[in-house]
Design a protein around this motif. Structure first.
Motif, PDB file in Angstrom:
ATOM      1  N   ARG A 137       7.431   8.500 -11.062  1.00 16.38           N
ATOM      2  CA  ARG A 137       8.828   8.099 -11.362  1.00 16.38           C
ATOM      3  C   ARG A 137       9.214   8.585 -12.753  1.00 16.38           C
ATOM      4  O   ARG A 137      10.316   9.100 -12.954  1.00 16.38           O
ATOM      5  N   ASP A 138       8.300   8.389 -13.722  1.00 17.51           N
ATOM      6  CA  ASP A 138       8.593   8.820 -15.098  1.00 17.51           C
ATOM      7  C   ASP A 138       8.809  10.332 -15.172  1.00 17.51           C
ATOM      8  O   ASP A 138       9.485  10.830 -16.069  1.00 17.51           O
ATOM      9  N   LEU A 139       8.209  11.053 -14.220  1.00 17.34           N
ATOM     10  CA  LEU A 139       8.383  12.509 -14.200  1.00 17.34           C
ATOM     11  C   LEU A 139       9.631  12.924 -13.406  1.00 17.34           C
ATOM     12  O   LEU A 139       9.880  14.109 -13.198  1.00 17.34           O
ATOM     13  N   GLY A 140      10.374  11.919 -12.906  1.00 13.74           N
ATOM     14  CA  GLY A 140      11.637  12.228 -12.230  1.00 13.74           C
ATOM     15  C   GLY A 140      11.564  12.234 -10.711  1.00 13.74           C
ATOM     16  O   GLY A 140      12.547  12.553 -10.041  1.00 13.74           O
ATOM     17  N   VAL A 141      10.395  11.860 -10.172  1.00 11.20           N
ATOM     18  CA  VAL A 141      10.279  11.801  -8.709  1.00 11.20           C
ATOM     19  C   VAL A 141      10.938  10.503  -8.221  1.00 11.20           C
ATOM     20  O   VAL A 141      10.772   9.450  -8.825  1.00 11.20           O
ATOM     21  N   ALA A 142      11.705  10.601  -7.138  1.00 12.14           N
ATOM     22  CA  ALA A 142      12.360   9.410  -6.574  1.00 12.14           C
ATOM     23  C   ALA A 142      11.503   8.832  -5.449  1.00 12.14           C
ATOM     24  O   ALA A 142      10.757   9.571  -4.783  1.00 12.14           O
ATOM     25  N   PHE A 143      11.596   7.527  -5.240  1.00 14.17           N
ATOM     26  CA  PHE A 143      10.832   6.864  -4.182  1.00 14.17           C
ATOM     27  C   PHE A 143      11.758   6.079  -3.266  1.00 14.17           C
ATOM     28  O   PHE A 143      12.766   5.540  -3.718  1.00 14.17           O
ATOM     29  N   VAL A 144      11.394   6.015  -1.993  1.00 12.48           N
ATOM     30  CA  VAL A 144      12.053   5.082  -1.069  1.00 12.48           C
ATOM     31  C   VAL A 144      11.064   3.955  -0.877  1.00 12.48           C
ATOM     32  O   VAL A 144       9.969   4.174  -0.339  1.00 12.48           O
ATOM     33  N   GLU A 145      11.417   2.765  -1.340  1.00 11.25           N
ATOM     34  CA  GLU A 145      10.500   1.624  -1.252  1.00 11.25           C
ATOM     35  C   GLU A 145      10.081   1.371   0.193  1.00 11.25           C
ATOM     36  O   GLU A 145      10.933   1.367   1.090  1.00 11.25           O
ATOM     37  N   PRO A 146       8.789   1.124   0.417  1.00  7.84           N
ATOM     38  CA  PRO A 146       8.401   0.740   1.782  1.00  7.84           C
ATOM     39  C   PRO A 146       8.946  -0.645   2.113  1.00  7.84           C
ATOM     40  O   PRO A 146       9.296  -1.408   1.212  1.00  7.84           O
ATOM     41  N   GLU A 147       8.997  -0.951   3.405  1.00 10.07           N
ATOM     42  CA  GLU A 147       9.552  -2.239   3.826  1.00 10.07           C
ATOM     43  C   GLU A 147       8.447  -3.215   4.170  1.00 10.07           C
ATOM     44  O   GLU A 147       7.301  -2.807   4.368  1.00 10.07           O
ATOM     45  N   SER A 148       8.817  -4.482   4.267  1.00 15.35           N
ATOM     46  CA  SER A 148       7.850  -5.492   4.692  1.00 15.35           C
ATOM     47  C   SER A 148       7.933  -5.636   6.193  1.00 15.35           C
ATOM     48  O   SER A 148       8.990  -5.449   6.786  1.00 15.35           O
ATOM     49  N   GLY A 149       6.821  -5.984   6.786  1.00 18.02           N
ATOM     50  CA  GLY A 149       6.833  -6.203   8.227  1.00 18.02           C
ATOM     51  C   GLY A 149       5.446  -6.032   8.797  1.00 18.02           C
ATOM     52  O   GLY A 149       4.447  -6.089   8.077  1.00 18.02           O
ATOM     53  N   TYR A 150       5.388  -5.793  10.101  1.00 19.97           N
ATOM     54  CA  TYR A 150       4.117  -5.653  10.789  1.00 19.97           C
ATOM     55  C   TYR A 150       3.522  -4.284  10.461  1.00 19.97           C
ATOM     56  O   TYR A 150       4.174  -3.260  10.585  1.00 19.97           O
ATOM     57  N   LEU A 151       2.253  -4.287  10.003  1.00 20.46           N
ATOM     58  CA  LEU A 151       1.598  -3.027   9.637  1.00 20.46           C
ATOM     59  C   LEU A 151       0.582  -2.630  10.696  1.00 20.46           C
ATOM     60  O   LEU A 151       0.076  -3.478  11.441  1.00 20.46           O
ATOM     61  N   ALA A 152       0.253  -1.334  10.730  1.00 19.05           N
ATOM     62  CA  ALA A 152      -0.654  -0.831  11.770  1.00 19.05           C
ATOM     63  C   ALA A 152      -2.021  -1.502  11.711  1.00 19.05           C
ATOM     64  O   ALA A 152      -2.702  -1.638  12.720  1.00 19.05           O
ATOM     65  N   CYS A 153      -2.438  -1.975  10.511  1.00 15.01           N
ATOM     66  CA  CYS A 153      -3.743  -2.621  10.384  1.00 15.01           C
ATOM     67  C   CYS A 153      -3.747  -4.022  10.979  1.00 15.01           C
ATOM     68  O   CYS A 153      -4.747  -4.732  10.938  1.00 15.01           O
ATOM     69  N   GLY A 154      -2.611  -4.452  11.538  1.00 15.40           N
ATOM     70  CA  GLY A 154      -2.536  -5.755  12.179  1.00 15.40           C
ATOM     71  C   GLY A 154      -2.045  -6.840  11.244  1.00 15.40           C
ATOM     72  O   GLY A 154      -1.856  -7.976  11.648  1.00 15.40           O
ATOM     73  N   GLN A 155      -1.843  -6.492   9.963  1.00 16.22           N
ATOM     74  CA  GLN A 155      -1.390  -7.501   9.006  1.00 16.22           C
ATOM     75  C   GLN A 155       0.126  -7.427   8.826  1.00 16.22           C
ATOM     76  O   GLN A 155       0.736  -6.412   9.118  1.00 16.22           O
ATOM     77  N   GLN A 156       0.667  -8.528   8.300  1.00 12.42           N
ATOM     78  CA  GLN A 156       2.067  -8.539   7.877  1.00 12.42           C
ATOM     79  C   GLN A 156       2.084  -8.199   6.394  1.00 12.42           C
ATOM     80  O   GLN A 156       1.189  -8.632   5.672  1.00 12.42           O
ATOM     81  N   GLY A 157       3.055  -7.483   5.932  1.00 11.31           N
ATOM     82  CA  GLY A 157       3.114  -7.244   4.493  1.00 11.31           C
ATOM     83  C   GLY A 157       3.974  -6.062   4.152  1.00 11.31           C
ATOM     84  O   GLY A 157       4.613  -5.468   5.029  1.00 11.31           O
ATOM     85  N   SER A 158       3.975  -5.730   2.866  1.00 12.93           N
ATOM     86  CA  SER A 158       4.781  -4.594   2.436  1.00 12.93           C
ATOM     87  C   SER A 158       3.950  -3.326   2.520  1.00 12.93           C
ATOM     88  O   SER A 158       2.726  -3.372   2.379  1.00 12.93           O
TER      89      SER A 158
END
Ligand code: C5P
Length: 399
Positions: A137-158
């Motif tokens: 980010r400090d170098l100017g790269v932009a990010f799209v924040e990941p979302e929270s929800g059901y993850l492939a590992c079977g857990q809930q989370g961001s």
């Protein structure tokens, strides 16, 4: 430049890259896919070649291709998007490693870079990953924040990859933003309003909200801060845009006034109800008790009020007319002190209302006019925002 490079890495959400490609193609953009070697364990490169129409790149120094393809391609693109991006590629880019095509390419790219991470929550929140993201980010790269929800590992989370719609919307803003819209607040109203008689019955106008939602999207892509004030519609909220949901004309008035001082432009594309019931009931009125005539009052004319309170804002109104559209619209433009009037001829069935297409006249207070012939509401909104950009630039207002 109409080409985007899409880096695809080995996350289970790799299948969403297909939707991302399709959404870019709808915007007339060509997508060049670059896969990491490990991503090819999930999906064959030919899958993306078929979808994108461009041969997928995996290897550095492919014998059959230009020997320094990473340099030639870097000069051809307007954006490098990496979606989905694993913890591994983020770490590699943060440390400047260049041991495959994608990481080497990143160092050659001068256009904006956008990364959409996708990984398990613990990996995403790990201080090392967060430090890598901060460094980029400090170098100017932009990010799209990941979302929270059901993850492939079977857990809930961001850590879940953001939606393809959101990723593409943010990508388009990076490549289409214009200095004239930077730090400008554009307020767009859309859809109908509803005036309740009781909890069941209401008075409303025909309006799908499509035109207003496209205008809001277009303003966002051009780099403006956008607030979309929306009456009840069936449309999904556009990604990245602040949406204020309202029901009645009075709700809409208050929402618009809240932002008016800070706004540079207000686009009133909403079909505001002209009338409301003089008396309303909190309980459902029994059929037997309904009077044969119901008294109506006028709703506040929001635009007229904005015209009176105007201090440098550009006001854009919409007029839906069935006869003498231009004459009537000119009169409204003068009365409401507008800077631009968009006129729909709603006697035609092939455009306007629920249709995806529209044909409109643009009228200015100095008598200038322009026809935007029948085309998609997306293209109409593009033309309208181009005109608004020129007006903001030249500060040609009806103040
Ligand atoms: O007078 P008319 O309703 O045709 O004007 C249309 C324009 O005025 C639209 O831009 C609409 O959003 C706005 N309007 C308003 N408040 C109302 C009615 C219409 O701001 N009560």
């Amino acid at each position: 430049m109409n080409k985007i490079a899409l880096g695809v890495t080995s996350s289970i959400s790799i299948f969403k890259a297909a939707d991302i490609i399709r959404l870019f193609q709808k915007e007339d953009l060509t997508v060049q896919v670059i896969m990491t070697d490990r991503a090819t364990n999930f999906i064959q490169p030919e899958f993306f070649t078929a979808l994108s129409g461009q041969p997928t790149i995996v290897k550095l120094f492919d014998q059959k291709k230009h020997p320094i393809e990473h340099i030639t391609l870097a000069a051809e693109i307007s954006l490098l998007l990496i979606a989905p991006a694993t913890a591994n590629i983020i770490a590699k880019l943060a440390s400047g490693l260049a041991d495959d095509f994608l990481s080497t390419f990143y160092l050659a790219v001068k256009s904006p870079v956008l990364i959409a991470p996708a990984m398990n929550e613990a990996m995403f929140l790990h201080p090392q990953t967060q430090a890598n993201i901060k460094k980029l980010r400090d170098l100017g790269v932009a990010f799209v924040e990941p979302e929270s929800g059901y993850l492939a590992c079977g857990q809930q989370g961001s850590g879940r990859l953001a939606s393809p719609e959101k990723i593409v919307q943010i990508s388009l803003r990076l490549i289409r933003q214009q200095p004239v819209f930077k730090d400008k607040l554009i307020v767009v109203t859309a859809g109908p309003t509803r005036e309740a008689l009781d909890p069941i019955r209401f008075l409303s106008n025909r309006s799908s909200g499509k035109m207003g939602y496209e205008l809001a999207r277009e303003a966002y892509e051009r780099g403006a801060e956008v607030v979309l004030i929306s009456g009840p519609v069936e449309l999904p909220p556009p990604a990245g845009i602040k949406v204020e949901k309202v029901i009645s004309a009075e709700d809409m008035r208050q929402a618009v006034l809240k932002y008016y001082d800070r706004a540079s432009v207000v686009i009133m594309s909403a079909a505001v109800s002209d009338f409301k019931f003089s008396q309303t009931s909190q309980e459902k009125i029994k059929k037997e008790d309904l009077p044969s005539a119901i008294k109506l009052d006028r709703t506040p004319d929001i635009l007229e009020e904005l015209g009176r309170l105007k201090r440098g804002q550009l006001l854009v109104g919409f007029a839906a007319e069935t006869s003498e559209p231009k004459v009537r619209a000119q009169e409204k433009m003068k009365r409401k002190k507008l800077d631009l009037m968009v006129v729909n001829d709603v006697s035609r069935h092939d455009i306007g209302f629920e249709s995806d297409d529209n044909e409109v006249y643009l009228l200015w207070p100095d008598g200038r006019e322009r026809l935007i012939g029948k085309t998609s509401k997306k293209k109409v909104s593009r033309e309208i925002l181009t005109e608004i950009g020129a007006m903001v630039n030249g500060r040609k207002g009806n103040n």
